[in-house]
Structures are given as structure tokens and as C-alpha cells.
Design an enzyme around this catalytic site. Structure first.
Site, PDB file in Angstrom:
ATOM      1  N   ALA A  45       0.844  -1.191   0.000  1.00 53.66           N
ATOM      2  CA  ALA A  45       0.000   0.000   0.000  1.00 53.66           C
ATOM      3  C   ALA A  45       0.880   1.242   0.000  1.00 53.66           C
ATOM      4  CB  ALA A  45      -0.914   0.009   1.214  1.00 53.66           C
ATOM      5  N   GLY A  91       0.241  -5.186   0.696  1.00 54.80           N
ATOM      6  CA  GLY A  91      -0.853  -5.294  -0.262  1.00 54.80           C
ATOM      7  C   GLY A  91      -0.453  -6.030  -1.526  1.00 54.80           C
ATOM      8  N   GLU A  94      -0.777  -9.573  -0.627  1.00 56.61           N
ATOM      9  CA  GLU A  94      -2.208  -9.869  -0.582  1.00 56.61           C
ATOM     10  C   GLU A  94      -2.778 -10.013  -1.993  1.00 56.61           C
ATOM     11  OE1 GLU A  94      -4.693  -8.248   2.721  1.00 56.61           O
ATOM     12  OE2 GLU A  94      -3.168  -6.669   2.620  1.00 56.61           O
ATOM     13  N   GLU A 114       3.278  -5.231   7.511  1.00 57.70           N
ATOM     14  CA  GLU A 114       2.441  -4.164   8.079  1.00 57.70           C
ATOM     15  C   GLU A 114       2.594  -4.028   9.585  1.00 57.70           C
ATOM     16  OE1 GLU A 114      -0.058  -5.581   4.467  1.00 57.70           O
ATOM     17  OE2 GLU A 114       1.474  -6.390   5.803  1.00 57.70           O
TER      18      GLU A 114
END
Length: 186
Positions: A45, A91, A94, A114
Site C-alpha cells: 500500500a 498489499g 495480498e 504491516e
């Protein structure tokens, strides 16, 4: 966004969702390959966007985190392959986990760091990671923020195949073509 190491922000996730909606309804498209630019799949992210994420309600579509794209990708009706070179972090990891098949360059790195920023994976990665590698390995990764090499990610079940660096996209496209050549009724 190669200059930003292909980090995810609302604009990128919205564009990806738009492409997936179009591909879902195009009968000529039988398989999809996601990849990054500049030798990096996705570094996660966009941390400059964290304030916008924190300002959003915990309930609802959470547009800054991609809204429903994570669930939509996980139940996409056509095979989705990830061609991973370099980093697949946060992300990006993910995103790879939400794909059906991951092909990785041999020096690729996977991880969900994270926790080092005081947050957890926000796109369903906690559950997908447990499904992919089992609870104990997933918890070790989630709680330490450690990275996995492509070889370890393959052994753990995140990656289907490792290939020489710089050839993940070629290998993923070749596999997608083999998949697309099968009967559409399969």
C-alpha cells in the site's frame, strides 16, 4: 506506478477493478495475468495514503483499501495468475494471494510487514495466508513481518512455480495460454 514501486493507492485499485469488470464480461478473455512494472510486482500500500485509510470508517467499502476488489478477485470466474518479480509485500503479497496461481522469479520476496507500521493486512491477507500456508506459518509471518524467498514461498504453497528472474511474466502468460486452450466447459 513503477516510480512508487507499484504501490497500491485508491486510483490503482479502482483502475484494476475497472479492468477486472471488463474482463469478467469479455468471453474472449479466458485467463488473466497480473504483473508489476520495473522489476517489482508491488511493494504494498502507498504509505503516504495511510491517513486517508485511517480516516475511513471500519465498516463499509473502505475505498482507500480497494473496496470489494479483494473479495471480487478471490471469486473471479476466470483464472487469475500473478507474475511476480522482485517484491510482493503487504498489499502486493495480498494481491498475489488473491490470485489463483503465482509464478515468481527466483529472487522474488513475499511478506506482510504491516505489523512494523502498526497495522495488519487490510485486504483479507490474514485469512488467505492462513489458507495458503497454515496457521502456524501464517502467524509467524504476520507477527514478525519477515519476508519469504520465492523458494520458501513455493515450498509453503504461496507460489506454484519459480522461474529465472525476468521470466515470470513470460511463464505466466504461457501458462495462461495453456489454460485458455482448454475446453471452456472445464
Amino acid at each position: 506506478r513503477p516510480k512508487a514501486r507499484n504501490s497500491l493507492n485508491e486510483a490503482v485499485l479502482t483502475a484494476l477493478n475497472t479492468e477486472l469488470v471488463a474482463a469478467r464480461h469479455d468471453d474472449e478473455i479466458r485467463a488473466i495475468v497480473l504483473t508489476g512494472a520495473g522489476g517489482i510486482f508491488c511493494a504494498g500500500a502507498d504509505i503516504t495514503n495511510f491517513d486517508a485509510i485511517r480516516d475511513q470508517s471500519l465498516l463499509g467499502d473502505r475505498a482507500a483499501l480497494g473496496g470489494t476488489i479483494w473479495a471480487d478477485l478471490g471469486r473471479f470466474p476466470k483464472p487469475v495468475l500473478a507474475a511476480v518479480e522482485g517484491l510482493a509485500l503487504g498489499g502486493g503479497c495480498e494481491l498475489a494471494l488473491a490470485c489463483d496461481i503465482v509464478i515468481a522469479g527466483e529472487s522474488a520476496k513475499f511478506g506482510v510487514p504491516e505489523v512494523k507500521l502498526g497495522v495488519i493486512p487490510g485486504g483479507g491477507g490474514t485469512q488467505r495466508l492462513i489458507q495458503a500456508v497454515g496457521k502456524s506459518k501464517a502467524m509467524a509471518l504476520l507477527l514478525t513481518g519477515d519476508f519469504l524467498s520465492a523458494q520458501r514461498a513455493c515450498a509453503a504453497g504461496i507460489v506454484a512455480e519459480t522461474v529465472p528472474d525476468g521470466t515470470a511474466l513470460e511463464a505466466a502468460v504461457a501458462m495462461a495460454q495453456r489454460i485458455a486452450a482448454n475446453s471452456p466447459l472445464a
